[in-house]
Design a protein around this motif. Structure first.
Motif, mmCIF file in Angstrom:
data_model
loop_
_atom_site.group_PDB
_atom_site.id
_atom_site.type_symbol
_atom_site.label_atom_id
_atom_site.label_comp_id
_atom_site.label_asym_id
_atom_site.label_seq_id
_atom_site.Cartn_x
_atom_site.Cartn_y
_atom_site.Cartn_z
ATOM 1 N N ARG A 166 1.221 -0.915 -0.230
ATOM 2 C CA ARG A 166 0.110 0.526 -0.275
ATOM 3 C C ARG A 166 1.184 1.571 0.075
ATOM 4 O O ARG A 166 1.821 1.219 0.658
ATOM 5 C CB ARG A 166 -1.450 -0.075 0.765
ATOM 6 C CG ARG A 166 -0.081 -0.078 2.545
ATOM 7 C CD ARG A 166 -0.814 -0.244 3.999
ATOM 8 N NE ARG A 166 -0.614 0.147 5.049
ATOM 9 C CZ ARG A 166 0.129 1.019 5.724
ATOM 10 N NH1 ARG A 166 -0.094 1.755 5.635
ATOM 11 N NH2 ARG A 166 1.001 0.932 6.756
ATOM 12 N N THR A 167 0.101 2.295 -0.217
ATOM 13 C CA THR A 167 0.881 3.878 -0.776
ATOM 14 C C THR A 167 1.694 4.197 0.106
ATOM 15 O O THR A 167 0.222 4.209 1.647
ATOM 16 C CB THR A 167 0.531 4.577 -1.646
ATOM 17 O OG1 THR A 167 0.402 3.799 -2.962
ATOM 18 C CG2 THR A 167 1.375 5.348 -1.874
ATOM 19 N N THR A 168 2.183 4.889 1.711
ATOM 20 C CA THR A 168 3.057 5.409 2.489
ATOM 21 C C THR A 168 1.914 7.175 2.511
ATOM 22 O O THR A 168 1.683 6.901 1.101
ATOM 23 C CB THR A 168 4.147 5.482 2.218
ATOM 24 O OG1 THR A 168 3.903 6.574 1.497
ATOM 25 C CG2 THR A 168 4.513 4.191 2.143
ATOM 26 N N LYS A 169 1.389 7.088 3.528
ATOM 27 C CA LYS A 169 0.818 8.331 3.337
ATOM 28 C C LYS A 169 1.542 9.604 3.073
ATOM 29 O O LYS A 169 1.078 10.787 2.403
ATOM 30 C CB LYS A 169 0.799 8.467 5.107
ATOM 31 C CG LYS A 169 -0.586 7.322 5.947
ATOM 32 C CD LYS A 169 -2.588 7.364 4.400
ATOM 33 C CE LYS A 169 -3.238 6.692 5.471
ATOM 34 N NZ LYS A 169 -4.005 6.757 4.443
ATOM 35 N N GLN A 170 2.403 9.824 2.516
ATOM 36 C CA GLN A 170 3.466 10.970 3.044
ATOM 37 C C GLN A 170 3.671 11.215 1.295
ATOM 38 O O GLN A 170 4.011 12.086 0.517
ATOM 39 C CB GLN A 170 5.493 10.885 3.559
ATOM 40 C CG GLN A 170 6.626 11.588 2.881
ATOM 41 C CD GLN A 170 7.190 11.594 3.658
ATOM 42 O OE1 GLN A 170 7.912 10.556 3.712
ATOM 43 N NE2 GLN A 170 8.204 12.075 3.311
ATOM 44 N N VAL A 171 4.239 9.538 1.030
ATOM 45 C CA VAL A 171 3.461 9.766 -0.846
ATOM 46 C C VAL A 171 2.362 10.547 -1.296
ATOM 47 O O VAL A 171 2.511 11.272 -2.033
ATOM 48 C CB VAL A 171 3.795 8.519 -1.457
ATOM 49 C CG1 VAL A 171 3.965 8.597 -3.134
ATOM 50 C CG2 VAL A 171 5.597 8.481 -0.829
ATOM 51 N N GLU A 172 1.653 9.150 -0.651
ATOM 52 C CA GLU A 172 -0.208 9.996 -1.457
ATOM 53 C C GLU A 172 -0.215 11.104 -1.366
ATOM 54 O O GLU A 172 -0.362 12.555 -2.558
ATOM 55 C CB GLU A 172 -1.137 9.734 -0.675
ATOM 56 C CG GLU A 172 -1.520 7.900 -0.521
ATOM 57 C CD GLU A 172 -2.457 7.236 0.060
ATOM 58 O OE1 GLU A 172 -3.119 7.825 0.852
ATOM 59 O OE2 GLU A 172 -2.530 5.818 -0.200
ATOM 60 N N ASN A 173 0.458 12.107 -0.478
ATOM 61 C CA ASN A 173 0.027 13.276 0.604
ATOM 62 C C ASN A 173 0.756 14.465 -0.870
ATOM 63 O O ASN A 173 0.810 15.587 -1.695
ATOM 64 C CB ASN A 173 0.898 14.213 1.983
ATOM 65 C CG ASN A 173 0.142 15.346 2.404
ATOM 66 O OD1 ASN A 173 -0.639 15.986 1.914
ATOM 67 N ND2 ASN A 173 1.273 15.962 2.586
#
Length: 964
Positions: A62-69
């Protein structure tokens, strides 16, 4: 001059910011070029990172929150930059007045400069070590278990364990006690109580079992963490993977049923410490394991008190324990169980409903009998458990119980397979037929489950398991020191590379080496007493010594399935007492020696092998009852007069084997078998066969012994047959481009319960097949592109489809009517389920008169029929029409305006689901409705008789996009 100083200073202070504003005006073009350049670089970086994200998702991360943001910010700023660039280009062309040029240029220039700073900042921020991380897994998986309510002793132990789980000192907790005392039950309750809490990142349950297998432990832990280990993965590599995962989380590891010390580092489990705040709980029967594993604290699971034992026994044994002549004896029985929950439950069920005093006296005597010679466990476990074994009805049922110990510990045993093995072993009397034997076997199975000697698997449906203590009991009974039963040599599921010492074989009546890694067998073991030999699921076994079977005169059951043997030795022909030969999934097997001498053979399974020809002498096996020739990819010809001589055959399976059956007009050619030979088998009760060419379905198929065939499955045509039906009598026709069908098809359909038609392109309607369809219960039709009407009632008899319960119609693009003509009284009277999908020429399903007869219809699903205007066409319905319909699903019906042209009352309707039906403006009258699912837009557009009706239905509406 001194007086000018303040003036100059003031001018300087004013000029600095003014200069910056002037710079905005003159640097606009250069800043815009820089902005476009930097934005291009940022887009490229964003695209590269999104490519990495897609790769991570495909890998199950799953994509990290940091990258998604970051990606979201970039997408937003891209939109803003595009807007600025568009505005810049537009205004540069239109501005023609000086003052407007100055004002607008200034504003735009400030925005460009700020945006350039933001783009550069985002670009610098977009550096990540990784874009994906492990997917979220459920913290705790709920486990089925018995409640400890009312058992004060158990509740106190539970509270003690919970206290240690939440303190800061004790990291490894040992829960110990005798077998069957309830350690596993307590820990399952602990596991379930952690559901919904935030105490741990993961709660991992591992069943260790008596025979320590580090690889299996690693697989269990890995599966809970989302790691899919392969069989050939090295233990060291698995260890590193597990360490990497567990070091990053706070975990609770429950190691259940530990029989010896485990070196955690060898598995890949980091020791709990103050930093990771993790915990390990192990359950064991032996206090020494606690010391080996350096447990910080020990919790003893005590036996139940006298009152708790009596309450549990009373619950299991029922009211008989309260009879005046029995109560004191029942108390003695409870006392002899020593407060052991498993023993109390087992004995209680064994004595359930027993009202004769003599049976209770005998139970007390049995419990006080001689001590079994098993260290530590005997007096408090085996004697109470053995009471259930002693109370079995007869020796054959006891033999069925003992037989289950041949499988590995914690093995899920398939029920149907177990029953047929019992028949092979001769434990079940095959008086009339295999079918009767199967019924008898299932009855025995239920008795063993009722006596707590077998239990239904909680992992796999239609499988049973043996509790490890019960299996230990069976193995003790069959061991050399015991004089209780037959002698077994069981080394199943231990990961053995070498077979047991040859000296151990001599005394054994049954040998089980299944589920190991054995590569070689003894050359000529002396086994004068051996009756059954199981070496299935040994994938490294590739050859059997030539003289291996020479000293096995009593051998009756031989199971070599799931091995990689290439051939069988000639010594196999010396097994004149052999009853069963199982070679299933020996995928390298190309040759089988002549079997003509094995006159006692009753069960032969050659399925999924690569033999080129059927074994010589097969026609001499006149006692053969079950023959499995399924998926023989190289066998295309069966010589004539072989099958017809198997006069005792009851079960023939040839699914997935494409035999070139001789045609009827080749009757003088004696080289190839005709399908009619199968029809000569008078005792045949079960037939599963694939027929690729219908030319062989001659008229003599009509003369088959259809009443004798209790189960048949005909797969006609070449293709993939995935049957959605579980009916015993089935015909599956796929991929046949025929205008006319042989009479043999009609004969089949006269007796079939389920019919599946797939990709029969020239079939226009079902009467074309022949047959009266009077026994048909299920009908599935897929991708028959030439079908324009399912049934014209004028072309079939009055009893056609009278038993039909399930009807599926899918991808019939030319179907204009499901039914045509006047349906006879009683037609479709049993129809319960109707699914219609992707039939784009259908405008309706039923006439109103037909709908009034569908009183048993429970579920109606209509999807993706683009011309469907109404479900029921014609006059208004009577009040009792569709009186049993309680589930209605409608989706992808662009032209649907209503269920009926008139208002219809569906009083039994409980659930409605609607998706993509924009013209459906009114619901039917259905005041028994419990749930309505649909899109919000559709719901808001519905028309209502009055506000109270709308309010009534609003409380039952659930916004949902129904996935068809």
């Amino acid at each position: 001059m001194e007086s000018l100083g303040p003036v100059i200073q003031t001018i300087t202070l004013i000029w600095a910011p003014l200069s910056r504003q002037i710079d905005y005006l003159k640097d606009l073009d250069s800043n815009m070029a820089s902005l476009i350049s930097e934005m291009t670089k940022l887009k490229c970086k964003r695209e590269d990172i999104q490519t990495d994200i897609q790769a991570a998702v495909r890998a199950g991360q799953r994509t990290t929150k940091q990258v998604e943001n970051w990606v979201e910010k970039v997408l937003n700023i891209e939109s803003e930059v595009d807007s600025i660039v568009a505005e810049f280009n537009q205004r540069r062309q239109r501005l023609n007045r000086f003052h407007r040029i100055v004002v607008l240029r200034y504003k735009l220039s400030r925005r460009v400069a700020k945006m350039l700073r933001d783009v550069k900042y985002l670009s610098a921020e977009g550096v990540f070590d990784k874009v994906g991380t492990s997917p979220l897994l459920p913290m705790v998986i709920e486990m089925p278990t018995a409640s400890t309510d009312g058992q004060t002793t158990s509740e106190q132990t539970l509270e003690e364990i919970r206290r240690y789980l939440h303190d800061e000192e004790n990291r490894i907790i040992c829960v110990y006690g005798m077998g069957g005392v309830g350690k596993t039950t307590l820990m399952k309750n602990i596991n379930n109580q952690l559901i919904g809490t935030q105490d741990f990142d993961a709660v991992i349950w591992v069943t260790v079992s008596k025979d320590l297998n580090l690889g299996r432990i690693q697989e269990q832990i890995g599966s809970k963490l989302g790691l899919n280990f392969q069989n050939d993965d090295h233990e060291w590599w698995r260890c590193m993977e597990l360490l990497g995962k567990l070091r990053k989380m706070r975990y609770l590891l429950i190691l259940d049923d530990v029989w010896q010390g485990i070196v955690l580092e060898e598995i890949g489990v980091p020791k709990p410490n103050a930093q990771n705040r993790s915990k390990i709980v192990l359950t064991t029967r032996f206090i020494g394991v606690s010391n080996e594993m350096e447990a910080d604290v020990q919790v003893r699971v005590k036996t139940l008190s006298v009152q708790e034992s009596w309450n549990l026994f009373h619950e299991k044994a029922c009211k008989a324990v309260l009879l005046p002549d029995i109560q004191s004896l029942a108390m003695e029985v409870v006392n002899e169980c020593g407060g052991l929950p498993l023993a109390i439950t087992t004995v209680g069920r064994a004595m359930r409903g027993k009202k004769k005093k003599e049976l209770w006296i005998n139970a007390v005597r049995a419990l006080r009998g001689s001590v079994p010679d098993i260290e530590g466990m005997e007096p408090k476990v085996f004697l109470p458990l053995k009471l259930s074994y002693d109370h079995l009805q007869d020796d054959k049922i006891r033999a069925c119980f003992l037989y289950c110990s041949l499988f590995p510990e914690d093995y899920n045993i398939e029920v149907d397979e177990l029953v047929i093995y019992w028949a092979m072993e001769g434990f079940i009397d095959i008086v009339d037929s295999l079918q009767d034997a199967s019924s008898q076997g299932h009855q025995i199975l239920e008795r063993l489950k009722d006596a707590c000697l077998l239990e239904a698997s909680s992992e796999v449906e239609d499988h049973v398991k043996m509790h490890d203590l019960i299996r230990d009991l069976a193995l003790w009974i069959t061991s050399s020191p015991s004089n209780e039963g037959p002698k077994f040599l069981v080394r199943a599921g231990l990961g053995l590379m070498d077979s047991p010492d040859e000296a151990m074989w001599k005394e054994a009546e049954k040998i089980s080496l299944m589920n190991n890694k054995i590569e070689e067998l003894p050359v000529q073991p002396n086994c004068p007493n051996l009756v059954s030999f199981y070496i299935r699921e040994n994938p490294l076994l590739r050859a059997i010594p030539d003289s291996f079977f020479e000293l096995m005169p009593r051998l009756q059951v031989l199971d070599l399935s799931h091995t990689w043997i290439v051939s069988l030795p000639m010594s196999l022909t010396s097994l004149v007492n052999l009853r069963a030969l199982i070679l299933k999934c020996c995928k390298s097997l190309v040759e089988v020696p002549p079997l003509g001498q094995l006159k006692e053979l009753q069960f032969l399974d050659l399925s999924f092998t690569t033999i080129r020809n059927l074994p010589e002498g097969l026609e001499n096996l006149v006692k053969l009852k079950q023959l499995n020739l399924s998926f023989l990819g190289r066998v295309t010809v069966i010589p004539s007069n072989i099958i017809s001589k198997l006069s005792s055959l009851e079960d023939l399976r040839m699914f997935g084997t494409y035999v070139n059956w001789a045609k009827e007009w080749w009757i003088d050619d004696a080289s190839e078998a005709m399908l009619g030979e199968v029809a000569t088998l008078r005792r045949l009760m079960s037939l599963e066969i694939t027929i690729q060419n219908m030319d062989c379905l001659a008229h003599d198929v009509i003369k088959w012994q259809w009443p004798t065939l209790k189960k048949f499955r005909f797969y006609l045509g070449r293709g993939k047959h995935d049957s959605p039906s579980s009916c015993d009598k089935l015909v599956y026709i796929v991929g046949l481009a025929c205008v006319s069908f042989p009479h043999g098809i009609g004969a089949m359909l006269n007796h079939t319960e389920a019919l599946i038609l797939e990709n029969c392109r020239w079939l226009r309607h079902t009467p074309q097949l022949g047959g009266d369809l009077r026994n048909l219960r299920e009908l599935y039709i897929f991708k028959c592109f030439g079908m324009d009407c399912l049934v014209d009632w004028t072309e079939v008899g009055e009893d056609a489809l009278q038993c039909l319960e399930t009807l599926h119609l899918n991808s019939l693009p030319n179907l204009k009517k499901v039914f045509d003509g006047q349906m006879p009284c009683g037609g479709l009277r049993k129809l319960r389920l109707l699914h219609v999908s992707c039939c784009n020429k259908l405008k309706s399903l039923f006439s109103s008169s037909m709908a009034e007869q569908l009183n048993q219809l429970e579920e109606l699903r209509v999807t993706d029929c683009e011309k469907m205007a109404v479900i029921i066409e014609g006059e208004a319905l009577f009040d009792n029409a569709l009186s049993n319909l309680h589930d209605l699903r409608l989706g992808g019906l662009a032209k649907l305006t209503g269920i009926c042209d008139h208002m219809v009352d569906l009083a039994s309707l409980q659930h409605i689901a609607v998706c993509d039906c924009p013209r459906l403006m009114k619901l039917p009258s259905c005041y028994g409705i419990q749930k309505i699912m649909g899109e919000k837009e559709w719901w808001e557009a519905l028309e209502w008789e009055d506000e109270s009706t709308k309010s009534f239905f609003r409380d039952r509406f659930y916004r949902s996009v129904w996935v068809r």
